[in-house]
Design a protein around this motif. Structure first.
Motif, PDB file in Angstrom:
ATOM      1  N   GLU A  55      -1.358  10.734  -9.685  1.00 54.53           N
ATOM      2  CA  GLU A  55      -1.295  11.966 -10.544  1.00 54.53           C
ATOM      3  C   GLU A  55      -2.205  12.403 -10.407  1.00 54.53           C
ATOM      4  O   GLU A  55      -3.738  11.876 -10.073  1.00 54.53           O
ATOM      5  CB  GLU A  55      -1.387  11.348 -11.903  1.00 54.53           C
ATOM      6  N   VAL A  56      -1.931  13.064  -9.678  1.00 60.07           N
ATOM      7  CA  VAL A  56      -3.040  14.431  -9.580  1.00 60.07           C
ATOM      8  C   VAL A  56      -3.196  15.816 -10.387  1.00 60.07           C
ATOM      9  O   VAL A  56      -2.663  16.232 -10.866  1.00 60.07           O
ATOM     10  CB  VAL A  56      -2.809  15.287  -7.896  1.00 60.07           C
ATOM     11  N   GLU A  57      -4.591  15.870 -10.986  1.00 54.75           N
ATOM     12  CA  GLU A  57      -4.728  16.774 -11.914  1.00 54.75           C
ATOM     13  C   GLU A  57      -6.040  18.034 -11.723  1.00 54.75           C
ATOM     14  O   GLU A  57      -6.325  17.858 -10.262  1.00 54.75           O
ATOM     15  CB  GLU A  57      -5.305  16.188 -13.514  1.00 54.75           C
ATOM     16  N   LEU A  58      -4.834  18.902 -11.489  1.00 49.17           N
ATOM     17  CA  LEU A  58      -5.418  20.490 -10.496  1.00 49.17           C
ATOM     18  C   LEU A  58      -6.125  21.161 -11.931  1.00 49.17           C
ATOM     19  O   LEU A  58      -4.919  21.311 -13.195  1.00 49.17           O
ATOM     20  CB  LEU A  58      -4.888  20.979 -10.001  1.00 49.17           C
ATOM     21  N   THR A  59      -6.876  22.361 -11.174  1.00 52.15           N
ATOM     22  CA  THR A  59      -7.415  22.893 -12.361  1.00 52.15           C
ATOM     23  C   THR A  59      -7.645  24.682 -11.891  1.00 52.15           C
ATOM     24  O   THR A  59      -8.428  25.159 -10.353  1.00 52.15           O
ATOM     25  CB  THR A  59      -8.875  23.280 -12.702  1.00 52.15           C
ATOM     26  N   LYS A  60      -6.867  25.303 -12.204  1.00 53.77           N
ATOM     27  CA  LYS A  60      -7.004  26.617 -12.221  1.00 53.77           C
ATOM     28  C   LYS A  60      -7.147  28.166 -12.734  1.00 53.77           C
ATOM     29  O   LYS A  60      -6.220  28.078 -13.914  1.00 53.77           O
ATOM     30  CB  LYS A  60      -5.611  26.727 -10.917  1.00 53.77           C
ATOM     31  N   GLY A  61      -8.123  27.850 -13.243  1.00 56.02           N
ATOM     32  CA  GLY A  61      -9.257  29.490 -14.223  1.00 56.02           C
ATOM     33  C   GLY A  61      -8.531  28.377 -15.357  1.00 56.02           C
ATOM     34  O   GLY A  61      -9.321  27.697 -15.710  1.00 56.02           O
ATOM     35  N   THR A  62      -7.452  29.027 -16.745  1.00 59.97           N
ATOM     36  CA  THR A  62      -7.199  28.238 -17.742  1.00 59.97           C
ATOM     37  C   THR A  62      -6.599  27.701 -17.470  1.00 59.97           C
ATOM     38  O   THR A  62      -5.651  27.482 -18.426  1.00 59.97           O
ATOM     39  CB  THR A  62      -6.883  29.743 -18.891  1.00 59.97           C
ATOM     40  N   GLU A  63      -5.875  27.159 -16.572  1.00 58.67           N
ATOM     41  CA  GLU A  63      -5.052  26.296 -16.627  1.00 58.67           C
ATOM     42  C   GLU A  63      -5.088  25.010 -15.831  1.00 58.67           C
ATOM     43  O   GLU A  63      -6.113  24.332 -15.815  1.00 58.67           O
ATOM     44  CB  GLU A  63      -3.379  27.101 -15.949  1.00 58.67           C
ATOM     45  N   ARG A  64      -4.198  23.648 -16.642  1.00 57.17           N
ATOM     46  CA  ARG A  64      -4.461  22.499 -16.496  1.00 57.17           C
ATOM     47  C   ARG A  64      -3.060  21.722 -15.819  1.00 57.17           C
ATOM     48  O   ARG A  64      -2.193  21.728 -16.221  1.00 57.17           O
ATOM     49  CB  ARG A  64      -5.587  21.990 -17.177  1.00 57.17           C
ATOM     50  N   ALA A 108       0.838  -1.122  -0.018  1.00 57.44           N
ATOM     51  CA  ALA A 108       0.484   0.837   0.125  1.00 57.44           C
ATOM     52  C   ALA A 108       0.535   1.073   0.044  1.00 57.44           C
ATOM     53  O   ALA A 108       2.142   1.190   0.385  1.00 57.44           O
ATOM     54  CB  ALA A 108      -0.682   0.303   1.148  1.00 57.44           C
ATOM     55  N   PRO A 109       0.594   1.786  -0.473  1.00 59.47           N
ATOM     56  CA  PRO A 109       1.380   3.476  -0.626  1.00 59.47           C
ATOM     57  C   PRO A 109       1.194   4.034   0.047  1.00 59.47           C
ATOM     58  O   PRO A 109       0.628   4.255   1.578  1.00 59.47           O
ATOM     59  CB  PRO A 109       0.604   4.208  -1.861  1.00 59.47           C
ATOM     60  N   LYS A 110       2.247   4.705   0.460  1.00 60.20           N
ATOM     61  CA  LYS A 110       2.468   5.505   2.443  1.00 60.20           C
ATOM     62  C   LYS A 110       2.209   6.802   2.518  1.00 60.20           C
ATOM     63  O   LYS A 110       1.589   6.789   3.466  1.00 60.20           O
ATOM     64  CB  LYS A 110       4.105   5.794   2.795  1.00 60.20           C
ATOM     65  N   VAL A 111       1.998   7.675   0.788  1.00 58.04           N
ATOM     66  CA  VAL A 111       1.764   8.715   0.973  1.00 58.04           C
ATOM     67  C   VAL A 111      -0.185   8.367   0.169  1.00 58.04           C
ATOM     68  O   VAL A 111      -0.418   7.235  -0.500  1.00 58.04           O
ATOM     69  CB  VAL A 111       2.132   9.691  -0.145  1.00 58.04           C
ATOM     70  N   THR A 112      -1.321   8.680   1.524  1.00 63.50           N
ATOM     71  CA  THR A 112      -2.792   8.574   1.044  1.00 63.50           C
ATOM     72  C   THR A 112      -3.211   9.816   0.209  1.00 63.50           C
ATOM     73  O   THR A 112      -2.053  10.701  -0.061  1.00 63.50           O
ATOM     74  CB  THR A 112      -3.626   8.684   2.375  1.00 63.50           C
ATOM     75  N   ALA A 113      -4.121   9.208  -0.368  1.00 62.72           N
ATOM     76  CA  ALA A 113      -4.749  10.303  -1.761  1.00 62.72           C
ATOM     77  C   ALA A 113      -4.634  11.446  -0.865  1.00 62.72           C
ATOM     78  O   ALA A 113      -4.721  12.253  -1.180  1.00 62.72           O
ATOM     79  CB  ALA A 113      -5.906   9.522  -2.259  1.00 62.72           C
ATOM     80  N   GLU A 114      -5.141  11.850   0.151  1.00 70.02           N
ATOM     81  CA  GLU A 114      -6.137  13.544   0.611  1.00 70.02           C
ATOM     82  C   GLU A 114      -4.415  13.910   0.792  1.00 70.02           C
ATOM     83  O   GLU A 114      -4.294  14.968   0.607  1.00 70.02           O
ATOM     84  CB  GLU A 114      -6.598  13.184   2.027  1.00 70.02           C
ATOM     85  N   GLN A 115      -3.323  13.088   1.099  1.00 75.31           N
ATOM     86  CA  GLN A 115      -1.332  13.636   2.001  1.00 75.31           C
ATOM     87  C   GLN A 115      -1.319  14.303  -0.050  1.00 75.31           C
ATOM     88  O   GLN A 115      -1.163  15.237   0.043  1.00 75.31           O
ATOM     89  CB  GLN A 115      -1.409  13.028   2.462  1.00 75.31           C
ATOM     90  N   ALA A 116      -1.863  13.408  -1.141  1.00 77.50           N
ATOM     91  CA  ALA A 116      -1.193  13.920  -2.010  1.00 77.50           C
ATOM     92  C   ALA A 116      -2.264  14.806  -2.725  1.00 77.50           C
ATOM     93  O   ALA A 116      -0.897  15.774  -3.022  1.00 77.50           O
ATOM     94  CB  ALA A 116      -1.756  12.487  -3.436  1.00 77.50           C
ATOM     95  N   MET A 117      -3.337  15.271  -2.261  1.00 73.99           N
ATOM     96  CA  MET A 117      -3.718  16.472  -2.838  1.00 73.99           C
ATOM     97  C   MET A 117      -3.301  17.555  -1.823  1.00 73.99           C
ATOM     98  O   MET A 117      -3.514  18.299  -2.554  1.00 73.99           O
ATOM     99  CB  MET A 117      -5.382  16.379  -2.563  1.00 73.99           C
ATOM    100  N   GLU A 118      -3.123  17.500  -0.514  1.00 77.72           N
ATOM    101  CA  GLU A 118      -2.623  18.280   0.417  1.00 77.72           C
ATOM    102  C   GLU A 118      -1.403  19.315  -0.406  1.00 77.72           C
ATOM    103  O   GLU A 118      -0.984  20.104  -0.672  1.00 77.72           O
ATOM    104  CB  GLU A 118      -2.490  17.483   1.361  1.00 77.72           C
ATOM    105  N   HIS A 159      -2.469  21.281  -3.617  1.00 75.01           N
ATOM    106  CA  HIS A 159      -2.427  22.432  -3.288  1.00 75.01           C
ATOM    107  C   HIS A 159      -1.287  22.939  -3.120  1.00 75.01           C
ATOM    108  O   HIS A 159      -1.447  24.799  -2.961  1.00 75.01           O
ATOM    109  CB  HIS A 159      -3.603  22.020  -2.299  1.00 75.01           C
ATOM    110  N   ARG A 160      -0.538  22.655  -2.393  1.00 75.13           N
ATOM    111  CA  ARG A 160       0.630  23.279  -1.295  1.00 75.13           C
ATOM    112  C   ARG A 160       1.826  23.872  -3.377  1.00 75.13           C
ATOM    113  O   ARG A 160       1.962  25.584  -2.855  1.00 75.13           O
ATOM    114  CB  ARG A 160       1.592  22.770  -1.005  1.00 75.13           C
ATOM    115  N   GLU A 161       1.803  22.952  -3.938  1.00 77.24           N
ATOM    116  CA  GLU A 161       2.299  22.991  -5.475  1.00 77.24           C
ATOM    117  C   GLU A 161       1.781  24.405  -6.233  1.00 77.24           C
ATOM    118  O   GLU A 161       2.404  24.994  -6.627  1.00 77.24           O
ATOM    119  CB  GLU A 161       2.591  22.012  -6.167  1.00 77.24           C
ATOM    120  N   VAL A 162       0.346  24.444  -6.188  1.00 76.59           N
ATOM    121  CA  VAL A 162      -0.539  25.283  -6.973  1.00 76.59           C
ATOM    122  C   VAL A 162      -1.761  25.843  -5.942  1.00 76.59           C
ATOM    123  O   VAL A 162      -2.679  24.758  -6.213  1.00 76.59           O
ATOM    124  CB  VAL A 162      -1.295  23.606  -8.235  1.00 76.59           C
TER     125      VAL A 162
END
Length: 111
Positions: free
Chosen positions: A71-80, A34-44, A47-50
């Motif tokens: 693999e996390v996909e984030l959207t900010k305005g017109t940027e993905r 199992a991954p050491k980093v959880t999905a919630e931690q990966a999202m956090e 979010h710190r990165e973007v």
């Protein structure tokens, strides 16, 4: 004639046992690490990165010889933003940004 029928039934039973064993083996190996980093931690981390972005998609990828990653996909305005977060260390190992043009199409579309 009856011997042939019995042979086919026995053969089908052996195939079923072998196939079932393969499924059982796959089930035990897929949950082994199992991954050491959880999905919630990966999202956090993403979010710190973007800052100010929202998560539109997250997937866990087992990569064999390369480190497993979220693999996390984030959207900010017109940027993905597409980020890969190492599932063992939490380090961002890839950050790619795509910008939509004025017509709502990705800048890499050929339309």
């Amino acid at each position: 004639m009856q011997i042939t029928k019995k042979f086919i039934v026995v053969g089908a039973g052996i195939v079923t046992l072998v196939a079932g064993g393969g499924v059982a083996f796959a089930a035990t190996t897929s949950t082994a690490a199992a991954p050491k980093v959880t999905a919630e931690q990966a999202m956090e981390i993403a979010h710190r990165e973007v800052a100010g972005a929202w998560v539109s998609e997250i997937d866990y990828q087992r990569r064999g010889t390369r480190p497993d990653a979220w693999e996390v996909e984030l959207t900010k305005g017109t940027e993905r933003h597409e980020l890969d977060v190492d599932a063992a260390t939490g380090k961002v190992i890839k950050h790619q940004t795509d910008r939509d043009d004025d017509h709502g199409h990705d800048d890499h579309d050929d339309d």
